[in-house]
Motif scaffolding. Structure first.
Motif, PDB file in Angstrom:
ATOM      1  N   LEU A 145       0.859  -1.186   0.000  1.00 28.11           N
ATOM      2  CA  LEU A 145       0.000   0.000   0.000  1.00 28.11           C
ATOM      3  C   LEU A 145       0.892   1.231   0.000  1.00 28.11           C
ATOM      4  N   SER A 146       0.828   2.000  -1.079  1.00 29.22           N
ATOM      5  CA  SER A 146       1.682   3.179  -1.202  1.00 29.22           C
ATOM      6  C   SER A 146       1.127   4.340  -0.388  1.00 29.22           C
ATOM      7  N   LYS A 152      -2.368   6.447  -0.674  1.00 31.28           N
ATOM      8  CA  LYS A 152      -3.381   5.676  -1.410  1.00 31.28           C
ATOM      9  C   LYS A 152      -4.376   5.022  -0.451  1.00 31.28           C
ATOM     10  N   THR A 153      -5.502   4.661  -0.994  1.00 30.15           N
ATOM     11  CA  THR A 153      -6.499   3.930  -0.224  1.00 30.15           C
ATOM     12  C   THR A 153      -6.729   2.582  -0.877  1.00 30.15           C
ATOM     13  N   LEU A 154      -6.522   1.531  -0.074  1.00 25.83           N
ATOM     14  CA  LEU A 154      -6.757   0.178  -0.579  1.00 25.83           C
ATOM     15  C   LEU A 154      -8.034  -0.357   0.058  1.00 25.83           C
ATOM     16  N   ARG A 199      -9.127  12.364   3.761  1.00 23.61           N
ATOM     17  CA  ARG A 199      -8.037  11.707   3.057  1.00 23.61           C
ATOM     18  C   ARG A 199      -7.316  12.725   2.188  1.00 23.61           C
ATOM     19  N   THR A 232      -3.075   7.697   4.309  1.00 20.45           N
ATOM     20  CA  THR A 232      -3.061   6.408   3.636  1.00 20.45           C
ATOM     21  C   THR A 232      -4.123   5.577   4.341  1.00 20.45           C
ATOM     22  N   CYS A 234     -11.986   4.042  -2.870  1.00 20.60           N
ATOM     23  CA  CYS A 234     -10.647   3.442  -2.919  1.00 20.60           C
ATOM     24  C   CYS A 234      -9.928   3.632  -4.244  1.00 20.60           C
ATOM     25  N   ASP A 235      -8.587   3.699  -4.169  1.00 18.28           N
ATOM     26  CA  ASP A 235      -7.767   3.767  -5.373  1.00 18.28           C
ATOM     27  C   ASP A 235      -7.555   2.377  -5.944  1.00 18.28           C
ATOM     28  N   GLU A 236      -7.375   1.423  -5.049  1.00 16.64           N
ATOM     29  CA  GLU A 236      -7.263   0.050  -5.505  1.00 16.64           C
ATOM     30  C   GLU A 236      -8.027  -0.878  -4.588  1.00 16.64           C
ATOM     31  N   ALA A 291      -6.338  -1.828  -9.723  1.00 14.40           N
ATOM     32  CA  ALA A 291      -6.791  -0.451  -9.582  1.00 14.40           C
ATOM     33  C   ALA A 291      -8.317  -0.464  -9.658  1.00 14.40           C
ATOM     34  N   ASP A 315      -0.919  -3.624 -13.313  1.00 11.13           N
ATOM     35  CA  ASP A 315      -1.588  -3.314 -12.061  1.00 11.13           C
ATOM     36  C   ASP A 315      -2.898  -4.097 -11.875  1.00 11.13           C
TER      37      ASP A 315
END
Lengths: 326, 346
Positions: free
Chosen positions: B43-44, B47-49, B206, B212, B227-229, B243, B316
Motif C-alpha cells: 500500500l503506497s 493511497k487507499t486500498l 483523506r 493512507t 478506494c484507489d485500488e 486499480a 496493475d
C-alpha cells in the motif's frame, strides 16, 4: 371496483416510554394489490417495521395502534378479535424477519417446525412429504438431510429458506418480509431475493418487502412507499420514484447511494432524523431540507397527488420535482 | 517504485479451535480456522486500498494482524520498511500513533462515562501531541474537522447518534496524526443517508490530510467510491487485486464477477446472473486446489488439485485463477447457463 388486498389508512402507532410517547407511525396510508410486489423503504426509526407489525397486529403493549384502519380482504384488522387475528396470522398473512435465528425455535428440528405449519388434516407421512416438497421449493441444499437439522446447524441463508418454507406452508395471500436479506452476505442475499420473487409468482402472493436498501427495491418491486419519521412521504411506482422523485427526502436518499457501475457524486442529506418523542407540527424533514420554508414548519402537510398513482407529502413537491428531473 | 508505506508478505493467522477432553480422548485432530492464509499486498503512501469480501473471508483478522491486535503466525508486516512482527511491545509504541483504527461500532470503543472532549484530550495527553496548553484548542479543532462542533466536547457518547459517534471515533483516530488509517467496516452500522455523510467525510479527510487508508468493507459500492485500488478476499486469500476502475470494469476472477453481479443496483437492469453456487465453505475446511472451485462454474480439472497464485494479467491487475490467467487478454469465457438458485452445499 373491488378493494385492494390490503388498505392501510392513516395508521398511527404509539409506544409510551419513560421519555414520553414515541410516535412510531404517524399517519401511514397505502394499498397493496393482489399479487403485487410492494416495498416499504426507510431508515432506522422511520416506522416501516412497526407498520408491518401493525398489519399483523404484532404491536406489543404498551405500544398500540391509536388511530386509523387496516383492511385486509375487506376485513378490519384493527378491531378484529384476537382469536380471529390469530387465524389470519400465519395462514393468509405471514411474516419473515431479518434474523431467522430468533424466529425459529432452537429446540425443534426443521421438519417439526415446517410440519407444524402444514394444515392438520393430512397424515403424518404426507405432512412429512409436504415439508420436504417445501424445502425443495425454497432451494434448500440436501433437503432430506436438512429435515432433521436444528436451526443452529444451518447457515443464515439456509435459516431464511426454512422461514420461507414455513411461511409458504399455508399458501398465504400476503407475505411480509422485514429486511429478509439484511443480515446476509451479498451473494446469498441475491440468491434469497431471487427465491422470494420466484415463490411470490408461483404462489401468486402479494409481497411487502421492508428494506433500507434502494438497490434491493430497484431490483425487486413494482411499487414503493418511502417512509420518514413515521409517515409515508412518497408513494409511487418504482419507475416514477427513481426517475421522477417528488419528495426531497427521496431525492436525498437516491443521491446518497454509491454505485458499483459508476462513480457518481454523492450528495448526502445533512443532519439526522428527528426524535419521535414530542414531534411538533410541520414537516419532520424540514430541518434537513434545502427547500423548507415557514409554511413547511407550520402545520400538517397533506399527502398530495402529484401524478398518476404518485403521491408526495411535500408542499413544494412540484418545484422539488422539477429540480430533480432537471 | 517508491517504498510502500505498508507491505504485507505471506501473512498467516490460524486460530486453533478449543479442544474438549473428549476430542483428546478420541484423538481427534486439532481443528483450525485458517482465517488469513497467505496474504501479500503493498500500500503506497497517500493511497487507499479497499479490502473486500464476505463474512468470514479474513478481512478483519488481516486488519487486526497489521495493527498487532492479533499476533500473526507467519509472514511480515512492514510499516515504513520496519517489520512490525519483530518488534516487542516497547518498540511498537511509536508505531501505535503512526497507525490508527476505526471500527464498525464506535459505541463499543468509546467510554460511555467520559465526555468525548475528555476522551480526546486523554489521547492527546497520553501520546503527548502538541504542547499541553494547546491541546484544548487542538481537541476543538478535531471535533470541527469531523463535522461536529467544539460545544459537543462536554457531551457523552450516549447523547450522540450512530453517525455522530462514528465521527467521534474518526476524531479520536486522527488525534495522534496517524499516517495510516485502518477503517474496519466503519459505515456498516449506519443508515444510508448517514453513511453518505461519513463516506464524504473520509474522502475529504483523506485529501486534506494525505492519509493512507486501508478500508475494510463488504460493500463494493462504497469501496468503488472511496478506494484507489481494491483487493478481493475469499477464504483467507486475496483472489484479485487491481486499480479500482480496472477491477470494476474488467473483473477477472469468477468470485469477483459473481460479487459484482450480486450487488443490488439502482439504475441498472438486473445483471446476468452469475451462477455461483451455494455458500462459502467454513474456514476450518478449506477446499483443496483452488479454494473457490466448489462454487465456480468455470472450474477445470487443474482447479481441483492446484491452488492458483496471484498472477499479473494486465498492468496493475493480479488474479489468482487458472482459467483467468490462461486467457490474460480475453478474460473468462462466456458464463455457463444460470441454474436455479437451488444450491448444493459449498
Amino acid at each position: 371496483m373491488s378493494e385492494a388486498l390490503l388498505v392501510v389508512e392513516d395508521l398511527h402507532v404509539e409506544i409510551p416510554t419513560r421519555r414520553g410517547t414515541v410516535e412510531a407511525v404517524r399517519g401511514a396510508s397505502f394499498t397493496v394489490e393482489r399479487g403485487e410486489t410492494f416495498a416499504l423503504v426507510g431508515e432506522s426509526g422511520s416506522g416501516k417495521t412497526m407498520t408491518c407489525r401493525a398489519i399483523l397486529r404484532l404491536v406489543h403493549p404498551p405500544g398500540a395502534i391509536t388511530r386509523g384502519s387496516i383492511r385486509f380482504q375487506g376485513r378490519d384488522l384493527v378491531h378484529l378479535p384476537e382469536r380471529e387475528v390469530q387465524r389470519i396470522r400465519g395462514t393468509t398473512v405471514v411474516m419473515v424477519f431479518q434474523d431467522p435465528m430468533t424466529a425459529l425455535n432452537p429446540v425443534l428440528t426443521v421438519e417439526e417446525q415446517i410440519t407444524e405449519a402444514v394444515p392438520r388434516s393430512p397424515s403424518p407421512a404426507s405432512r412429512r412429504s409436504r415439508a420436504l416438497e417445501l424445502l425443495r421449493q425454497v432451494g434448500m441444499p440436501d433437503p432430506e438431510r436438512r429435515l432433521g437439522a436444528y436451526p443452529h446447524q444451518l447457515s443464515g441463508g439456509q435459516r431464511q429458506r426454512v422461514m420461507l418454507a414455513i411461511a409458504l406452508a399455508r399458501r398465504p395471500a400476503l407475505l411480509v418480509a422485514d429486511e429478509p436479506t439484511t443480515a446476509l452476505d451479498v451473494t446469498i442475499q441475491a440468491q434469497i431475493l431471487r427465491l422470494i420473487v420466484r415463490l411470490q409468482k408461483e404462489y401468486e402472493m402479494a409481497l411487502i418487502l421492508v428494506t433500507h436498501d434502494l438497490g434491493v427495491v430497484y431490483q425487486v418491486v413494482d411499487r414503493v412507499a418511502v417512509m420518514y419519521a413515521g409517515q409515508v412521504v412518497e408513494l409511487a411506482t418504482k419507475a416514477d420514484l427513481f426517475a421522477h422523485p417528488r419528495h426531497p427526502y427521496t431525492i436525498g436518499l437516491i443521491r446518497s447511494i454509491p454505485s458499483v457501475d459508476r462513480r457518481r457524486r454523492l450528495t448526502p442529506i445533512p443532519g439526522i432524523p428527528p426524535d419521535l418523542v414530542g414531534l411538533g407540527p410541520g414537516c419532520p424533514f424540514a430541518p434537513r431540507c434545502a427547500w423548507a420554508s415557514d409554511e413547511c414548519r407550520a402545520g400538517e402537510i397533506p399527502f398530495l397527488r402529484v401524478g398518476e398513482g404518485h403521491w408526495s407529502r411535500c408542499l413544494k413537491a412540484l418545484q422539488v420535482g422539477a429540480a430533480a428531473d432537471a | 517504485m517508491p517504498e510502500p508505506l505498508l507491505e504485507v508478505r505471506d501473512l498467516v493467522k490460524h486460530f486453533p479451535l478449543p479442544r474438549t477432553l473428549l476430542d483428546a480422548a478420541l484423538r481427534r485432530p486439532q481443528e483450525t480456522v485458517r482465517a488469513v492464509d497467505g496474504v501479500s499486498f503493498r500500500l503506497s503512501r497517500g493511497k487507499t486500498l479497499g479490502l473486500v469480501g464476505e463474512s468470514g473471508c479474513g478481512k478483519s483478522t488481516l486488519g487486526r494482524c497489521i495493527l498487532r491486535l492479533y499476533e500473526a503466525d507467519e509472514g511480515e508486516v512492514r510499516f515504513g520498511g520496519v517489520d512490525l512482527m519483530r518488534l516487542d511491545e516497547r518498540e511498537l509504541v511509536p508505531f501505535r500513533t503512526r497507525m490508527q483504527v476505526v471500527f464498525q461500532d464506535p459505541y463499543a470503543s468509546l467510554n460511555p462515562r467520559q465526555a468525548v472532549g475528555h476522551t480526546l484530550l486523554e489521547v492527546l495527553d497520553v501520546h503527548e501531541i502538541g504542547a499541553p496548553g494547546e491541546r484544548r484548542e487542538r481537541m476543538a479543532h478535531l471535533l470541527t474537522q469531523v463535522g461536529l462542533s467544539p460545544g459537543d466536547a462536554h457531551k457523552y457518547p450516549g447523547e450522540f447518534s450512530g453517525g455522530q459517534r462514528q465521527r467521534i471515533g474518526i476524531a479520536r483516530a486522527l488525534a495522534v496524526e496517524p499516517e495510516l488509517l485502518i477503517a474496519d467496516e466503519p459505515l456498516s452500522a449506519l443508515d444510508v443517508s448517514i453513511q453518505a455523510q461519513i463516506l464524504q467525510l473520509l474522502l475529504d479527510l483523506r485529501t486534506s490530510l494525505g492519509l493512507t487508508m486501508l478500508f475494510i468493507s463488504h460493500d463494493l459500492r462504497v469501496v468503488r467510491y472511496l478506494c484507489d485500488e481494491v483487493a478481493v478476499m475469499y477464504l483467507g486469500r486475496i483472489v484479485e487485486r487491481a486499480a479500482t476502475e480496472d477491477l470494476f470494469a474488467n473483473p477477472r476472477h469468477p468470485y469477483t464477477i459473481a460479487l459484482l453481479s450480486a450487488v443490488p443496483e439502482v439504475w441498472s437492469r438486473p445483471r446476468d446472473e452469475i451462477p455461483i453456487e451455494g455458500e462459502p465453505p467454513s474456514a476450518m475446511r478449506i477446499p483443496r486446489g483452488c479454494r473457490f472451485h466448489p462454487r465456480c462454474p468455470w472450474k477445470v480439472e487443474r482447479c481441483l488439485a492446484e491452488s492458483p497464485a496471484l498472477e499479473r494479467v494486465r498492468p496493475d491487475h493480479e488474479v489468482a485463477c487458472h482459467v483467468a490467467t490462461a486467457r490474460p487478454a480475453a478474460g473468462l469465457p462466456e458464463a455457463p447457463a444460470a441454474r436455479p438458485e437451488t444450491a448444493p452445499e459449498g
